[in-house]
Design an enzyme around this catalytic site. Structure first.
Site, PDB file in Angstrom:
ATOM      1  N   LYS A   1      37.805-121.412  33.864  1.00  0.00           N
ATOM      2  CA  LYS A   1      37.594-121.115  35.275  1.00  0.00           C
ATOM      3  C   LYS A   1      37.559-122.403  36.091  1.00  0.00           C
ATOM      4  O   LYS A   1      38.251-122.531  37.095  1.00  0.00           O
ATOM      5  CB  LYS A   1      36.281-120.340  35.421  1.00  0.00           C
ATOM      6  CG  LYS A   1      36.000-119.846  36.839  1.00  0.00           C
ATOM      7  CD  LYS A   1      34.564-119.352  36.992  1.00  0.00           C
ATOM      8  CE  LYS A   1      34.348-117.892  36.695  1.00  0.00           C
ATOM      9  NZ  LYS A   1      34.992-116.948  37.634  1.00  0.00           N
TER      10      LYS A   1
ATOM     11  N   ARG B   1      28.294-119.744  37.807  1.00  0.00           N
ATOM     12  CA  ARG B   1      28.993-118.918  36.822  1.00  0.00           C
ATOM     13  C   ARG B   1      29.308-119.724  35.567  1.00  0.00           C
ATOM     14  O   ARG B   1      29.540-120.921  35.633  1.00  0.00           O
ATOM     15  CB  ARG B   1      30.315-118.404  37.385  1.00  0.00           C
ATOM     16  CG  ARG B   1      30.205-117.343  38.432  1.00  0.00           C
ATOM     17  CD  ARG B   1      31.607-116.859  38.805  1.00  0.00           C
ATOM     18  NE  ARG B   1      31.558-115.711  39.697  1.00  0.00           N
ATOM     19  CZ  ARG B   1      31.541-115.768  41.017  1.00  0.00           C
ATOM     20  NH1 ARG B   1      31.568-116.940  41.621  1.00  0.00           N
ATOM     21  NH2 ARG B   1      31.504-114.655  41.727  1.00  0.00           N
TER      22      ARG B   1
ATOM     23  N   GLY C   1      32.108-111.081  30.526  1.00  0.00           N
ATOM     24  CA  GLY C   1      30.823-110.403  30.578  1.00  0.00           C
ATOM     25  C   GLY C   1      29.829-110.851  29.538  1.00  0.00           C
ATOM     26  O   GLY C   1      28.750-110.291  29.419  1.00  0.00           O
TER      27      GLY C   1
ATOM     28  N   MET D   1      28.487-113.900  29.231  1.00  0.00           N
ATOM     29  CA  MET D   1      27.482-114.869  29.691  1.00  0.00           C
ATOM     30  C   MET D   1      26.995-114.476  31.090  1.00  0.00           C
ATOM     31  O   MET D   1      27.404-113.463  31.634  1.00  0.00           O
ATOM     32  CB  MET D   1      28.059-116.278  29.636  1.00  0.00           C
ATOM     33  CG  MET D   1      28.146-116.782  28.192  1.00  0.00           C
ATOM     34  SD  MET D   1      28.758-118.448  28.068  1.00  0.00           S
ATOM     35  CE  MET D   1      30.473-118.241  28.487  1.00  0.00           C
TER      36      MET D   1
ATOM     37  N   ARG E   1      43.540-117.188  36.098  1.00  0.00           N
ATOM     38  CA  ARG E   1      43.583-117.517  34.666  1.00  0.00           C
ATOM     39  C   ARG E   1      44.739-116.736  34.070  1.00  0.00           C
ATOM     40  O   ARG E   1      45.188-115.736  34.636  1.00  0.00           O
ATOM     41  CB  ARG E   1      42.277-117.157  33.974  1.00  0.00           C
ATOM     42  CG  ARG E   1      41.939-115.681  34.045  1.00  0.00           C
ATOM     43  CD  ARG E   1      40.576-115.399  33.432  1.00  0.00           C
ATOM     44  NE  ARG E   1      40.240-113.986  33.634  1.00  0.00           N
ATOM     45  CZ  ARG E   1      39.045-113.479  33.416  1.00  0.00           C
ATOM     46  NH1 ARG E   1      38.069-114.241  32.996  1.00  0.00           N
ATOM     47  NH2 ARG E   1      38.823-112.199  33.614  1.00  0.00           N
TER      48      ARG E   1
ATOM     49  N   HIS F   1      35.453-103.374  32.210  1.00  0.00           N
ATOM     50  CA  HIS F   1      35.104-103.949  30.914  1.00  0.00           C
ATOM     51  C   HIS F   1      35.829-103.251  29.778  1.00  0.00           C
ATOM     52  O   HIS F   1      36.439-103.887  28.910  1.00  0.00           O
ATOM     53  CB  HIS F   1      33.581-103.853  30.714  1.00  0.00           C
ATOM     54  CG  HIS F   1      33.122-104.368  29.384  1.00  0.00           C
ATOM     55  ND1 HIS F   1      32.872-103.533  28.315  1.00  0.00           N
ATOM     56  CD2 HIS F   1      32.905-105.629  28.957  1.00  0.00           C
ATOM     57  CE1 HIS F   1      32.490-104.269  27.286  1.00  0.00           C
ATOM     58  NE2 HIS F   1      32.501-105.551  27.643  1.00  0.00           N
TER      59      HIS F   1
ATOM     60  N   SER G   1      56.751-116.788  -7.123  1.00  0.00           N
ATOM     61  CA  SER G   1      56.173-116.022  -6.028  1.00  0.00           C
ATOM     62  C   SER G   1      54.668-116.217  -6.107  1.00  0.00           C
ATOM     63  O   SER G   1      54.049-115.881  -7.113  1.00  0.00           O
ATOM     64  CB  SER G   1      56.545-114.550  -6.157  1.00  0.00           C
ATOM     65  OG  SER G   1      55.936-113.827  -5.111  1.00  0.00           O
TER      66      SER G   1
ATOM     67  N   CYS H   1      53.623-113.343  -2.172  1.00  0.00           N
ATOM     68  CA  CYS H   1      53.562-111.879  -2.155  1.00  0.00           C
ATOM     69  C   CYS H   1      52.136-111.380  -2.124  1.00  0.00           C
ATOM     70  O   CYS H   1      51.882-110.207  -2.307  1.00  0.00           O
ATOM     71  CB  CYS H   1      54.336-111.290  -3.330  1.00  0.00           C
ATOM     72  SG  CYS H   1      53.664-111.782  -4.929  1.00  0.00           S
TER      73      CYS H   1
ATOM     74  N   TYR I   1      60.466-117.668   1.562  1.00  0.00           N
ATOM     75  CA  TYR I   1      60.229-116.374   2.221  1.00  0.00           C
ATOM     76  C   TYR I   1      58.771-115.979   2.075  1.00  0.00           C
ATOM     77  O   TYR I   1      58.035-116.529   1.248  1.00  0.00           O
ATOM     78  CB  TYR I   1      61.128-115.279   1.631  1.00  0.00           C
ATOM     79  CG  TYR I   1      60.796-114.925   0.199  1.00  0.00           C
ATOM     80  CD1 TYR I   1      59.804-113.976  -0.082  1.00  0.00           C
ATOM     81  CD2 TYR I   1      61.451-115.536  -0.869  1.00  0.00           C
ATOM     82  CE1 TYR I   1      59.473-113.657  -1.393  1.00  0.00           C
ATOM     83  CE2 TYR I   1      61.124-115.229  -2.180  1.00  0.00           C
ATOM     84  CZ  TYR I   1      60.137-114.284  -2.427  1.00  0.00           C
ATOM     85  OH  TYR I   1      59.796-113.985  -3.709  1.00  0.00           O
TER      86      TYR I   1
END
Lengths: 947, 947
Positions: A27, A97, A106, A108, A364, A482, A792, A859, A879
């Site tokens: 902010k 703030r 929300g 803080m 933001r 919210h 693998s 894998c 891969y």
């Protein structure tokens, strides 16, 4: 010079920039940036996150130089705003703030209207000519401050009584009842003045302290409360869920107040520069006349749309800002365009209009769901706002899950009973049992129920239940409430502002029209349309290929990535699904699931009970035709793509976990005493089956099993060759720890392959390789790669053995380890680069030293985790392989890994050339770390992408 | 030039030398060496071990050039000996014997008297004038050849009938009965000629082939049989036990026959240059007049002592060679002295006297038991025959076990009933149940019985039973009989030649005097004196400090070694025993055994059942005083030496493996429903406890346990300090895999230490370190060593996790792995350098990179294994820790490791300087290997020895 702890902004200039998020919080950095851009921002200053860190390090005391810097910054604000803080004549009011590096909506605390005291109130009334406004502001200040500063930050537990905020709300309700009014707005200036008096008395009575009547005291109390709230329960819980570290700290933004509630020419609003739910390039937002910003976010009043283009059936009767204040709307729209161009991303902005003057309070980067993220990335790239690399980085791979999210079956939807309509805050479909509290949601989910959390509105206290629920449904709030914000962040299905619902949380039911839905009854949500249905509707997997932006993004990703993407699939239908999602082969086809098929399990058990190799062979011969058919099906589904088949892995006792009746039955079938069955089962019992007789240890002890499996694979391959179809089998020997084991199994496999080719008079190519899943295998990888054609990495078992953790038993201590920060993440979910990663790098380096063209993949379940995929790229794998539904995610993550690596390479090169430290090309998710640097430094050759 | 496959010797010259053991085998190399030294050796030649390897590689065919080389070598023998092979006039007879790198007594085949045919017999009779001798030689040839070549080597299974050898023995018995004689020697020349005829007929009848009547055919048949016997069952079994590789192959020695059985002026004997059972520097041996060598080794006749000095009560009535043939004895004694000086070690020699002429048939380094090895090493060093390093290398560390072997309690011995007396072939005492076949010995031992194998005489077929038995007792044979040789090699208690015993193997009993000992009855052997007692006598541990040579050797070893030697001990009495054996500290004191004590287990269970930390603390408070007393006892026993105490390690469920009754009882004690007890037990159950909630994971979840244990340790330390005694506690955190775990536990431990010092007003030093037993810990050892003051490698668990083997479950596959050669040795017995060793090296290097003075040791079972100790030295550890009885072994092994490393360093240096390849300084047990070389190469600093 003392360290700079306070950064000023406002009046067309600022000390900070948007780049300084770590120090100023998001902010604060953006307020500074906007001020510098000449965008109207109320003047203010930011106390840095370093102060927060120092505050906690220093036993909750501030660095001594802070007070003077704040005083100086305040003087600048006063100069810009033309008012003075605490001045009786022309008082300046301030807000306070929080502002962390990343938004924690929300979580803080905030205090507004700071600076109202018995000394300044008369002056403000004089300067505004609006005593009602002033006393309303004062009662808000008292409510907020007593709650946030005097109760919460002071650590007073409201044990046995309501919190101070609720007590004051009751006071206000009492006055409204006494005056016979319903709305707050109908209370007069005198009423409010009286209310402020009784508020202060109540505060003294309940909290045992006077409400401070000094502007400076209010300011410092508020600053302290914001810093304290960084370590509040909610904030800590949120950081745990989001994986944010505690040591970031929050900044505190102290800013001159502007008021959207100073009458009809005042307003407040929030908006997104594009639609955060769909990605559409339309200015999208909500506003409320004569209101404070908190009113919009809290979702207490249904706000109006910001413009006509984005009106919905639910709000088209309300006047848009475009209609109500066309000039201001044009000014705002111009700022919107400017901000998007400047930040090159969609912005989430807050604004206030005070008596006809527009002020920007925040900008933001806006949160967005996956669908929107994909569309925005592709479209912004098309608009040349961002380059290809940035477009690829704009979508979090996990967000793609949303595009693959289930949708309600359209046929079922046609005939279903619509309960209500609301705002489509989170797309996708969801069905579950209605629950009415967050705790219920968590408890029901914990016992395996799928639930939908239904609330009038949600608050940060509900987060745990929202997380546990399949979807969220609220009766109040808008797209920026919210519930909507949180659901969007998680890609969760969500409908908000569904005003028809009458929700009785205490009675655990909701009424809508003539219906009542009680706790535990099924409802179904279409989060893309905002429709709530009664009952349980079928969900269908979506076909992401109908989404043109998704298709474009995937095409870009495929071009950018070096890593191949395969899938883990045991059945033809899974294989086909994975190919549809873009899989380029099978990285792991387990064969044991095939053994459990009821038709086969008898022969398998007969094999296990056999006492001689000949008996075992006879039993295995019965399994052979089934396995061959399995492989034919899978080979066909994969249409010539490589298929890595792992030989039998689990310990044999897994196949003979028999009840007494089953044991008897088996004894009958085998014509043997049940005692022999029991004895064999007892003999197979193991204390630590994970470290027992499994993997290739089975194949060494019972070569017949390997023979049969190899035969099934190669006979299937031969069959396809005869049908003129392509086939590329890769036989994988599991759990190899010594080269001797591999050679033993390889000899059998190659022998069978030669036999089958001779018998069937066909030729086919195949590979024999191994799963690297034991620490020792990585240490002798050079020996193993002398014979094995591919590796693998089985990172599930490698994680178990490297840590010495049984995945089945880690539940006893892993939660405590994560809770206490001993581990930063669950190593079974995201690969432990620091430890397991080293073994992998070692294994690859040694393996390739013996066989430069060694094919290397992964894998384990980590193959579908973006961070782990990034590691696989850096480690030089060929891969990754993951479950079918993770394939698109892996394709994107692989592309991002390539982008990141190229960025680092560029940065590295520029360092070499200039001798300077590289500036972060973009704020990557985490620092490169030792491992990455080491890998990058020693990698000399990039293996080409193989398919 | 064709490859040299055949090496000649004899006539004062030879192609080979003693150094060429790998190529010529031990026997062949030493025959060549003796020939070169001018010692009288019958001429002959050696076919190399390479031919054996080529023979097996080439489908049992010889390389084509072999025949010509054999022909040429034979011509040389003929020239030296003045006779011709196959010559009718003056025929030469040959022997054909195996000879591997290392002696494998009796495991391979021999054929004597080769070259006797219908063509040569008349000539030999003429030249010797002794037809009886010639036909006796012929019947021996037929018996041996038909058995070894025509039956065994040809692979003919005597299914359903006796073997050919036994059939021919029956033939001979029949003739003796017919002639009414008892001894072979009473058969006349005519009898024997007739017998040879019937032997040949029988051979034809039973084996279906003519006995070959051609000298060349006999020779090649014999050579082939010797090569075949390398892969015979007995030889393979022996190599498995001794850990010798199959690919060494055997050489074949073809040598001119000399005859000890040509009448009264002929004789044969075997001798040791020093006493192989005691080490005493006395020429020690046995001889038989008019006999062939085989007669001595087979133990069929009780031989005479070689000289007067070594006569025993059992053979003092027999004439020594010194008495019978003083001149020849002096010649032999001179050769003995010469050989010992030349070989600088005790030699085991064979000789034959043919009609007054002495021939040496073999010399080799003699096997000796531990007691003798120690004495010889020390004395030869005293005589300046060998240097210090060599003296240290001369004793296999495991041989020291023999000096620590239990002896019979002298008091019990005084009053015990003596059954019989025999030759003391293997020292020490043993008690066990009598068994009469090797199979019985194996089976009884397998079910946990301690047995003593009683046989008339032993043969290579008995080896498995001899291995399984506590001790061996035979009625026949001398100190060089099969039983004596084998027992000596293993350091096993053994009595041979106990002629009073009448052993009935079929009836499973033995009679002696008036007593009968049946299978399963206890007997006790004093192998140092050669006395057999009836019943079970108590055994006592010996005090090796009564052995002056042992004390000297240990002193030399302590001076030579760099590694410290500690012990693993949990109780004061074990600690004291270990100190007596030379332990310099405790490397591992486990604390869980203390928890199982009946007085404490209740409180421990109460702790486990506790639902809150407070309840747990209350229960632990009851355990605290006990643990403190334990530690006081151990600290006192160690008298200020360092004591490494490991915090609680096993999973809690090990303490609550309760029967239903015990669960009920516990419920009563805790005043809680039994269901709660059951539920908690079920909750603690783990699928893979080895990888479960144990080690420091307990201490993290239940910090109260760590607190209590730390308090017990430090309060004990404080108590000793107050008593003015020294104490050096080292607190060890087990199973650490992340630095976070270590820090968590360290904080608690240091906190408690500070508390205790304050409370007790004393100060003491202590260390906090960790056990490195998880692969991940080795990878992040630099981080851990940032905080930990010492590492102790827990190689048991590190082996389990590095291999992914559960020690409890590996029985399912490990035997097959060893059998098939996938693993060359059990990694739980001897450290796997290739894999686990790399992790250790990595851990040490990284640990020391963060903390250069990091103290590093090992406390797994490998700490008592000589090969593993050698590795620990090379890896730069500071100490090893092992069980008390292994401490002397570890001291010697540590010294040998230092000697070996210094040797390699010298060799390395000389390579650097000269550019040449180093010649092996001595034939080390195994090649240096990659790991060793790597370690040596990168080691820059040798940590000094710490105690």
């Amino acid at each position: 010079m003392a360290k700079k702890l306070v950064y000023s902004f406002g009046g067309g200039a600022a000390d900070g920039t948007a780049e300084m998020k770590n120090l100023l919080g998001g902010k604060g950095a953006n307020l500074a940036e906007m001020a510098t851009l000449g965008i109207p921002v109320p003047a203010g200053f930011t106390i840095t996150t370093e102060v927060c860190t120092l505050f906690y390090a220093g036993n909750r005391k501030y660095p001594p130089e802070l007070a003077a810097q704040v005083r100086k910054a305040m003087a600048r604000v006063e100069a810009v705003m033309g008012r003075k803080f605490g001045d009786p004549e022309n008082p300046l009011l301030m807000s306070c703030r929080s502002g962390a590096r990343r938004s924690m909506p929300g979580m803080m605390e905030t205090v507004l209207n700071i600076g109202l005291t018995s000394a300044t109130i008369p002056g403000l009334i004089r300067s505004t000519g609006n005593p009602r406004f002033v006393y309303d502001a004062y009662r808000r200040l008292i409510m907020m401050y007593s709650d946030v500063v005097m109760e919460k930050a002071a650590g007073i537990e409201p044990a046995g009584r309501d919190g101070i905020r609720l007590i004051l709300e009751h006071e206000m309700d009492r006055m409204k009842r006494a005056r016979g009014v319903v709305e707050d707005t109908h209370l007069t200036a005198e009423d409010l003045e009286e209310l402020c008096g009784s508020f202060k008395a109540k505060v003294k009575e309940v909290l045992g302290a006077e409400f401070p009547d000094d502007a400076g005291a209010q300011l410092w109390g508020s600053i302290g409360a914001v810093f304290q709230s960084w370590m509040g329960k909610r904030a800590i819980a949120y950081r745990r869920i989001e994986g944010l570290p505690d040591d970031w700290g929050t900044a505190v933004n102290v800013q001159a107040m502007v008021f959207g509630n100073m009458g009809a020419s005042s307003a407040t609003g929030v908006a997104f520069t594009r639609n955060p739910a769909t990605g559409e390039k339309l200015f999208y937002g909500e506003w409320l006349q004569n209101a404070q910003g908190e009113d919009v976010v809290a979702g207490l009043r249904t706000p109006s749309p910001i413009n006509n283009a984005t009106k919905t059936p639910g709000n088209e009767h309300l006047k848009s800002l475009e209609e109500a204040e066309p000039a201001l709307y044009r000014q705002l729209d111009a700022i919107r365009t400017r901000l998007e161009k400047h930040y090159r991303d969609m912005q989430d902005i807050e604004f206030t209009i005070q008596e006809g003057v527009l002020w920007m309070l925040q900008t933001r980067t806006g949160k967005r769901n996956g669908t929107a993220a994909v569309r925005m990335a592709v479209e912004m790239h098309g608009e040349r706002l961002i380059d290809l690399d940035e477009a690829l980085m704009r979508v979090a791979p996990t967000q793609l899950n949303e595009l693959l999210l289930p949708m309600i079956d359209p046929n079922a939807e046609k005939s279903a009973k619509v309960l209500a309509k609301g705002l489509p805050a989170g797309p996708g479909g969801a069905t579950g049992k209605a629950v009415f509290t967050a705790d219920d949601a968590e408890q029901w989910a914990a016992r395996g129920e799928k639930v939908i959390l239904v609330r009038a509105e949600t608050s940060p206290e509900d987060v745990h239940g929202m997380h546990a629920a399949q979807a969220i449904l609220t009766s109040k709030g808008g797209m920026t409430s919210h519930a909507a914000l949180v659901a969007r962040g998680w890609g969760k299905c969500c409908i908000v502002g569904c005003g028809e619902l009458d929700i009785d949380a205490r009675g655990k039911a909701m009424r809508v029209g003539g219906s009542v839905v009680r706790e535990g009854e099924y409802i179904t949500l279409n989060g893309s349309k905002g429709v709530v249905y009664l009952g349980r509707l079928d969900l269908l997997a979506v076909d992401p290929d109908h989404n043109e932006w998704y298709k474009k993004l995937m095409k870009l990703a495929d071009k950018a990535r070096r890593l191949g993407v395969r899938t883990n699939a045991d059945r033809p239908e899974d294989a086909r699904q994975a190919v549809a999602f873009g899989a380029e082969g099978i990285g792991l086809c387990r064969t044991e699931h095939m053994f459990f098929d009821p038709q086969r399990i008898k022969a398998v058990r007969q094999m296990i009970m056999a006492e001689t190799a000949a008996e075992r062979r006879a039993a295995l011969a019965k399994v052979l035709p089934y396995q061959r058919e399995d492989f034919i099906g899978i080979f066909k589904a994969m249409e010539g793509r490589p298929v890595t088949i792992r030989l039998l892995d689990p310990p044999l006792h897994e196949f003979v976990a028999l009840t007494e009746d089953q044991a008897r039955e088996l004894a009958g079938e085998l014509n043997t005493p049940v005692e022999r069955i029991r004895a064999r089962i007892a003999q197979l019992h193991e204390l630590n089956p994970m470290l027992g007789h499994r993997g290739c240890r089975l194949g060494v002890a019972y070569p017949e099993i390997t023979e049969m499996q190899a035969r099934a694979i190669f006979e299937a391959a031969a069959e396809l060759v005869r049908q003129k179809q392509k086939v590329a089998p890769e036989v994988m020997v599991p759990l190899v720890g010594t080269v001797g084991e591999f050679r033993h199994q390889e000899r059998i496999i190659r022998g069978v392959a030669a036999d089958v080719m001779r018998e069937k008079s066909v030729r086919f190519k195949y590979l024999v390789g191994t799963m690297i899943e034991i620490p020792r295998a990585t240490l002798v990888a050079d020996q193993i790669a002398g014979d094995a054609e591919f590796f693998s990495f089985g990172t599930n078992d490698l994680t178990q053995t490297a840590f010495g953790y049984s995945r089945d038993d880690a539940g006893g201590f892993l939660p405590a380890y994560l809770e206490q920060g001993i581990l930063s993440k669950d190593p079974f979910a995201s690969l432990d680069e620091e430890g397991v990663g080293q073994l992998i790098e070692l294994g690859i380096a040694r393996g390739r030293s013996a066989r430069p063209d060694l094919k290397v993949g992964i894998c384990g379940e980590h193959g579908g985790d973006p961070d782990s995929i990034d590691f696989c790229h850096r480690a030089g794998m060929d891969y990754v392989s993951c479950s079918p539904f993770r394939v698109p995610l892996a394709r994107l993550a692989a592309a991002q890994a390539a982008v990141r690596a190229a960025g680092k390479a560029v940065a590295k090169k520029s360092v070499k050339q200039s001798g300077k430290k590289p500036a972060g090309r973009r704020s990557g998710k985490k620092p490169a770390g030792k491992t990455a640097a080491r890998t990058a430094a020693k990698k000399t050759k990039k293996p080409s992408k193989r398919r």
